[in-house]
Write an enzyme that holds these catalytic residues in place. Sequence first.
Site, mmCIF file in Angstrom:
data_model
loop_
_atom_site.group_PDB
_atom_site.id
_atom_site.type_symbol
_atom_site.label_atom_id
_atom_site.label_comp_id
_atom_site.label_asym_id
_atom_site.label_seq_id
_atom_site.Cartn_x
_atom_site.Cartn_y
_atom_site.Cartn_z
ATOM 1 N N MET A 49 0.817 -1.213 0.000
ATOM 2 C CA MET A 49 0.000 0.000 0.000
ATOM 3 C C MET A 49 0.848 1.261 0.000
ATOM 4 O O MET A 49 0.393 2.314 -0.452
ATOM 5 C CB MET A 49 -0.956 0.012 1.192
ATOM 6 C CG MET A 49 -2.199 -0.842 1.037
ATOM 7 S SD MET A 49 -3.211 -0.495 -0.440
ATOM 8 C CE MET A 49 -3.601 1.237 -0.232
ATOM 9 N N ASP A 95 3.196 1.884 -1.914
ATOM 10 C CA ASP A 95 3.309 2.231 -3.333
ATOM 11 C C ASP A 95 1.954 2.613 -3.923
ATOM 12 O O ASP A 95 1.817 3.617 -4.618
ATOM 13 C CB ASP A 95 3.887 1.048 -4.123
ATOM 14 C CG ASP A 95 5.329 0.743 -3.754
ATOM 15 O OD1 ASP A 95 5.990 1.614 -3.160
ATOM 16 O OD2 ASP A 95 5.790 -0.369 -4.050
ATOM 17 N N HIS A 149 10.002 1.243 -6.359
ATOM 18 C CA HIS A 149 8.722 1.546 -7.009
ATOM 19 C C HIS A 149 8.218 2.923 -6.583
ATOM 20 O O HIS A 149 7.752 3.711 -7.407
ATOM 21 C CB HIS A 149 7.662 0.503 -6.623
ATOM 22 C CG HIS A 149 7.594 -0.652 -7.574
ATOM 23 N ND1 HIS A 149 7.017 -1.848 -7.232
ATOM 24 C CD2 HIS A 149 8.008 -0.800 -8.849
ATOM 25 C CE1 HIS A 149 7.097 -2.687 -8.258
ATOM 26 N NE2 HIS A 149 7.691 -2.070 -9.244
#
EC number: 6.5.1.4
Length: 337
Positions: free
Chosen positions: A283, A285, A306
């Site tokens: 979450m 990301d 990410h």
Amino acid sequence: MIEIDGSFGEGGGQILRTSLTLSVITGKPFRIFNIRANRPNPGLQRQHLWAVKAMKMISNAETKGDEVGSKELIFVPHEIKGNTNIDIDVGTAGSVTLIIQTVLPAIINKNVRIRIKGGTDVPKSPTIDYIRLVYLEILRKIGIEAKLNLIKRGHYPEGGGEVIIENVNGNPSAFSLLELGKLTIIKGISHVSSLPAHIAERQMNSAREILSKLGVPIEIETDVRQGEVSKGSGIALAAIGEKSIIGADSLGERGKRAEIVGEEAARILINNLNTKASVDIHMSDMLMIFASLYGGEYIGAELTSHAYTNMEIIKKFLDIKIDVSGKRPFRFKAKIF
């Protein structure tokens, strides 16, 4: 036209998915080059292509380079089509959940119903039960509701899963998720497809044994499905606090005992809880795009590559300030306004 180097940062499909989502929402066209340039199979792969096709269908976009192996894509969106049904088949075990992450932010209040076929529980992407237990529940906390119907599960390599997502509505606004709050309960789903039911029970019991030390109620249900196209198993867990949710998941594989699957998910969950973050690694990301669109702040369990890559892509589409405190690979605070 926005120019994006697809080899930037972690250089994977996330660059493309974030670009597609924000392009459709903002109406800004983009050109991405060097797509997955540093990966073993560079260029667009089938599951990336289906993300492109999905967003193309949603926005009546004009495209160039949308074919398997292409290292460059031009995407020119038009107005989002509301009141429509879209069918997406990512093929074999292409990730259904990555498609959900791409399309959902763009179809809020658009009355779009999407049927997605492919892999619901496959490596290198969140499982469908994580999406149900964690992703959609956290979106509910920030004002977004969505209905997800899991029709069939799909595992690697055969796939065969099927999901419908619809009724994506809400009135999201700036949010603050800075703590989990008091832990109240742990929920979970332990599943098997076309395998003996005792595997789901063993996964569940193994996770429960480790999580019992947390001293809160544990409710893990089993989902046993026979006659599915693919065989597989897995477990997803959600530690629900008064203010947020921390999740974890683990998949079975040949030679991996059911007890290890349950233990793995439980230990990942505990490790995330020990960071004192408000959201877990997945979450951390996925929430960034919503914070960028509506304003928000949260504490993520781990500052990943990410997340770094997402920040740079987001700033190309939106005139926002992203304030991040923390160092990789530790927890971080993100404030976006």
